[in-house]
Design a protein around this motif. Structure first.
Motif, PDB file in Angstrom:
ATOM      1  N   VAL A 367       0.834  -1.207   0.000  1.00 57.91           N
ATOM      2  CA  VAL A 367       0.000   0.000   0.000  1.00 57.91           C
ATOM      3  C   VAL A 367       0.866   1.253   0.000  1.00 57.91           C
ATOM      4  N   PHE A 368       1.847   1.311   0.916  1.00 56.57           N
ATOM      5  CA  PHE A 368       2.666   2.528   1.031  1.00 56.57           C
ATOM      6  C   PHE A 368       3.607   2.699  -0.163  1.00 56.57           C
ATOM      7  N   THR A 369       4.068   1.603  -0.741  1.00 58.37           N
ATOM      8  CA  THR A 369       4.915   1.715  -1.920  1.00 58.37           C
ATOM      9  C   THR A 369       4.110   2.226  -3.113  1.00 58.37           C
ATOM     10  N   SER A 370       2.945   1.647  -3.311  1.00 59.87           N
ATOM     11  CA  SER A 370       2.073   2.084  -4.400  1.00 59.87           C
ATOM     12  C   SER A 370       1.672   3.552  -4.229  1.00 59.87           C
ATOM     13  N   LEU A 371       1.380   3.936  -2.996  1.00 61.53           N
ATOM     14  CA  LEU A 371       0.992   5.323  -2.723  1.00 61.53           C
ATOM     15  C   LEU A 371       2.109   6.282  -3.102  1.00 61.53           C
ATOM     16  N   ALA A 372       3.356   5.933  -2.780  1.00 60.03           N
ATOM     17  CA  ALA A 372       4.492   6.797  -3.129  1.00 60.03           C
ATOM     18  C   ALA A 372       4.615   6.963  -4.645  1.00 60.03           C
ATOM     19  N   LEU A 373       4.393   5.886  -5.384  1.00 57.44           N
ATOM     20  CA  LEU A 373       4.477   5.958  -6.842  1.00 57.44           C
ATOM     21  C   LEU A 373       3.407   6.880  -7.415  1.00 57.44           C
ATOM     22  N   ARG A 374       2.237   6.852  -6.831  1.00 61.87           N
ATOM     23  CA  ARG A 374       1.159   7.726  -7.305  1.00 61.87           C
ATOM     24  C   ARG A 374       1.427   9.177  -6.906  1.00 61.87           C
ATOM     25  N   PHE A 375       1.966   9.371  -5.700  1.00 56.47           N
ATOM     26  CA  PHE A 375       2.346  10.722  -5.268  1.00 56.47           C
ATOM     27  C   PHE A 375       3.364  11.338  -6.227  1.00 56.47           C
ATOM     28  N   SER A 376       4.302  10.528  -6.680  1.00 58.41           N
ATOM     29  CA  SER A 376       5.370  11.032  -7.540  1.00 58.41           C
ATOM     30  C   SER A 376       4.805  11.748  -8.761  1.00 58.41           C
ATOM     31  N   SER A 377       3.771  11.171  -9.365  1.00 58.02           N
ATOM     32  CA  SER A 377       3.143  11.812 -10.524  1.00 58.02           C
ATOM     33  C   SER A 377       2.299  13.005 -10.108  1.00 58.02           C
ATOM     34  N   LEU A 378       1.511  12.861  -9.064  1.00 57.45           N
ATOM     35  CA  LEU A 378       0.599  13.932  -8.656  1.00 57.45           C
ATOM     36  C   LEU A 378       1.345  15.175  -8.192  1.00 57.45           C
ATOM     37  N   MET A 379       2.512  15.001  -7.586  1.00 58.78           N
ATOM     38  CA  MET A 379       3.292  16.173  -7.176  1.00 58.78           C
ATOM     39  C   MET A 379       3.842  16.931  -8.382  1.00 58.78           C
ATOM     40  N   ASP A 383      -1.001  12.737 -14.247  1.00 53.97           N
ATOM     41  CA  ASP A 383      -1.772  11.553 -13.877  1.00 53.97           C
ATOM     42  C   ASP A 383      -0.818  10.425 -13.479  1.00 53.97           C
ATOM     43  N   PRO A 384      -1.212   9.612 -12.499  1.00 54.42           N
ATOM     44  CA  PRO A 384      -0.392   8.445 -12.178  1.00 54.42           C
ATOM     45  C   PRO A 384      -0.198   7.559 -13.409  1.00 54.42           C
ATOM     46  N   VAL A 385       0.965   6.935 -13.506  1.00 55.07           N
ATOM     47  CA  VAL A 385       1.275   6.090 -14.663  1.00 55.07           C
ATOM     48  C   VAL A 385       0.251   4.975 -14.800  1.00 55.07           C
ATOM     49  N   ILE A 386      -0.156   4.404 -13.663  1.00 57.05           N
ATOM     50  CA  ILE A 386      -1.174   3.360 -13.662  1.00 57.05           C
ATOM     51  C   ILE A 386      -2.499   3.991 -13.256  1.00 57.05           C
ATOM     52  N   SER A 387      -3.500   3.855 -14.088  1.00 67.16           N
ATOM     53  CA  SER A 387      -4.771   4.541 -13.872  1.00 67.16           C
ATOM     54  C   SER A 387      -5.552   3.917 -12.728  1.00 67.16           C
ATOM     55  N   GLU A 388      -6.602   4.629 -12.296  1.00 67.51           N
ATOM     56  CA  GLU A 388      -7.463   4.132 -11.229  1.00 67.51           C
ATOM     57  C   GLU A 388      -8.133   2.818 -11.611  1.00 67.51           C
ATOM     58  N   ASP A 389      -8.372   2.620 -12.895  1.00 73.91           N
ATOM     59  CA  ASP A 389      -9.041   1.402 -13.348  1.00 73.91           C
ATOM     60  C   ASP A 389      -8.110   0.189 -13.383  1.00 73.91           C
ATOM     61  N   ASP A 390      -6.796   0.451 -13.327  1.00 69.89           N
ATOM     62  CA  ASP A 390      -5.836  -0.644 -13.457  1.00 69.89           C
ATOM     63  C   ASP A 390      -4.847  -0.688 -12.299  1.00 69.89           C
ATOM     64  N   THR A 391      -5.320  -0.347 -11.091  1.00 70.59           N
ATOM     65  CA  THR A 391      -4.394  -0.279  -9.955  1.00 70.59           C
ATOM     66  C   THR A 391      -3.749  -1.621  -9.654  1.00 70.59           C
ATOM     67  N   TRP A 392      -4.402  -2.719 -10.060  1.00 69.92           N
ATOM     68  CA  TRP A 392      -3.823  -4.039  -9.814  1.00 69.92           C
ATOM     69  C   TRP A 392      -2.469  -4.206 -10.502  1.00 69.92           C
ATOM     70  N   LYS A 393      -2.196  -3.365 -11.511  1.00 72.32           N
ATOM     71  CA  LYS A 393      -0.942  -3.509 -12.239  1.00 72.32           C
ATOM     72  C   LYS A 393       0.278  -3.131 -11.398  1.00 72.32           C
ATOM     73  N   HIS A 394       0.037  -2.485 -10.252  1.00 76.07           N
ATOM     74  CA  HIS A 394       1.157  -2.214  -9.340  1.00 76.07           C
ATOM     75  C   HIS A 394       1.754  -3.521  -8.821  1.00 76.07           C
ATOM     76  N   LEU A 395       0.918  -4.509  -8.634  1.00 74.48           N
ATOM     77  CA  LEU A 395       1.327  -5.673  -7.855  1.00 74.48           C
ATOM     78  C   LEU A 395       2.471  -6.501  -8.461  1.00 74.48           C
ATOM     79  N   PRO A 396       2.495  -6.761  -9.793  1.00 72.41           N
ATOM     80  CA  PRO A 396       3.614  -7.561 -10.305  1.00 72.41           C
ATOM     81  C   PRO A 396       4.988  -6.975  -9.994  1.00 72.41           C
ATOM     82  N   ALA A 397       5.062  -5.652  -9.978  1.00 73.00           N
ATOM     83  CA  ALA A 397       6.349  -5.010  -9.675  1.00 73.00           C
ATOM     84  C   ALA A 397       6.803  -5.323  -8.250  1.00 73.00           C
ATOM     85  N   PHE A 398       5.854  -5.548  -7.362  1.00 74.19           N
ATOM     86  CA  PHE A 398       6.197  -5.805  -5.970  1.00 74.19           C
ATOM     87  C   PHE A 398       6.553  -7.269  -5.741  1.00 74.19           C
ATOM     88  N   THR A 399       6.007  -8.167  -6.571  1.00 69.84           N
ATOM     89  CA  THR A 399       6.126  -9.579  -6.273  1.00 69.84           C
ATOM     90  C   THR A 399       7.165 -10.305  -7.117  1.00 69.84           C
TER      91      THR A 399
END
Length: 400
Positions: A367-379, A383-399
């Motif tokens: 959760v906190f890693t994904s949040l930081a990635l989204r903050f990076s774009s919003l700051m 728009d975040p690189v991964i859209s709200e409709d595809d937030t699951w795409k964060h997970l492969p990078a973590f696993t």
């Protein structure tokens, strides 16, 4: 049967925090004499649903405790805890002992806002425990402990009252079995149920209850409760109320100095997010997962939200007196000057979207890693690189 309309009282005046509208509902119900066999109290975590149910149970059986009845009390018992006709049940993890359950109810007796849920407070002896426990109403627990109480006749009270907290945690088999009890209630039986998530309940259970929705507590209500009930200094109470996220029960566990240290970690976390410091982002996320229990992780998000709101307010008004973190004014000014186009409203929305994930036991590290990635774009006003409709795409990078 006692005529409740003859009583003069202010429901929950000895302890309940806020909830004036819902309290008036209870008073009108009792005054009318049309008392249902089941009530469902719903609302966000930490606002007093269990306290509300306990106060209602006491009033039904005439106990002078959470509500001041004085000489009007028709029970000699000092609280719900020692009344033979009031039975309280919690969701339980596997292999919980009767002694541990009783220890939690004893805490609840001392203060109806005490955190006794196994999922929020896995251990009573080790307050630093970060191991969250999944707790449910399994079918065996329902058959052996809960259902028998529904057939007890009142011993000395007006009704047998069965309180069940967190009923969204019922296993399917238990929910179906419980539904049968709701469909065929005896005249002298009352169920008082609480839930954080009505959407997780069987619609047939909701339809058989009188539903009373409790509202989010106001900052001022929490501040006054922290001063009056918890004996906190006014300045500390004001700060804690602002970072409470409306959760009075959990806020009472927070320490002001610890939260300010957490705030410093959050400021660093925002810097790591902006410069794409992957090592420190992942280390911070891991530290927050391993070093904080669920309460602490929600506190991090609450403090983060308040800090972001301060940035938003200061950027709009330039007024130091309007912000909570006034002692960090230099940091706030620098952030607003450097990142004048940051999408702060969207960042706050992202923080709030993370809270249900933590409650639902999504790994905080993710959760906190994904949040930081989204903050990076919003700051950067992007728009975040991964859209709200595809937030699951964060997970492969973590696993991987």
């Amino acid at each position: 049967m006692k005529n409740y309309s003859d009583l003069i009282y202010n429901f929950g005046d000895q302890r309940l925090v806020g909830q004036n509208f819902a309290r008036e509902q209870i008073e009108r119900i009792l005054e009318s004499g049309r008392i249902s066999h089941s009530y469902l109290f719903s609302g966000p975590p930490g606002i007093g649903k269990t306290a509300f149910a306990l106060a209602f149970a006491e009033l039904i059986n005439g106990i002078d405790n959470l509500t001041s009845l004085g000489k009007q009390a028709f029970s000699k018992k000092s609280s719900w805890f020692n009344h033979p006709d009031i039975h309280v049940f919690l969701p339980v993890p596997t292999n919980v002992s009767i002694e541990e359950l009783r220890s939690r109810l004893e805490l609840l007796k001392e203060d109806p806002y005490e955190i006794v849920d196994f999922s929020l407070r896995p251990s009573l002896t080790n307050e630093d425990s970060t191991k969250n426990k999944r707790a449910f109403y399994p079918i065996d627990y329902f058959r052996e402990e809960i259902r028998p109480t529904a057939y007890y006749k009142p011993n000395e009270g007006q009704k047998t009252v069965v309180i069940m907290t967190g009923i969204e945690n019922m296993r399917k088999e238990a929910a179906n079995a419980f539904l049968k009890l709701l469909e065929e209630p005896s005249e002298d039986l009352m169920f008082l149920l609480t839930t954080d998530h009505t959407e997780a309940l069987l619609p047939t259970i909701i339809s058989r209850c009188q539903h009373i929705q409790l509202s989010a507590l106001k900052t001022g209500e929490i501040e006054q409760a922290l001063i009056k009930q918890d004996n906190l200094p006014k300045d500390d109470a004001a700060y804690l109320a602002r970072v409470s996220g409306g959760n009075y029960a959990m806020t009472r566990f927070f320490d002001v100095e610890t939260l300010k240290q957490t705030r410093q970690e959050i400021i660093e976390y925002l810097r790591y997010a902006y410069v794409h410091d992957a090592v420190n982002i992942t280390e911070t996320a891991q530290d927050w997962q391993s070093g904080q229990n669920l309460e602490g992780q929600i506190a991090i998000l609450n403090v983060m939200e308040v800090f972001l709101r301060d940035l938003l307010v200061y950027r709009s008004t330039q007024k130091k007196e309007l912000i909570t973190n006034a002692d960090q004014i230099n940091v706030i000014q620098k952030f607003c000057d450097t990142l004048s186009d940051a999408r702060l409203e969207d960042m706050i929305a992202q923080v709030n979207s993370c809270k249900p994930m933590i409650y639902q036991n999504v790994q905080p590290k993710l959760v906190f890693t994904s949040l930081a990635l989204r903050f990076s774009s919003l700051m950067r006003n992007m728009d975040p690189v991964i859209s709200e409709d595809d937030t699951w795409k964060h997970l492969p990078a973590f696993t991987q």
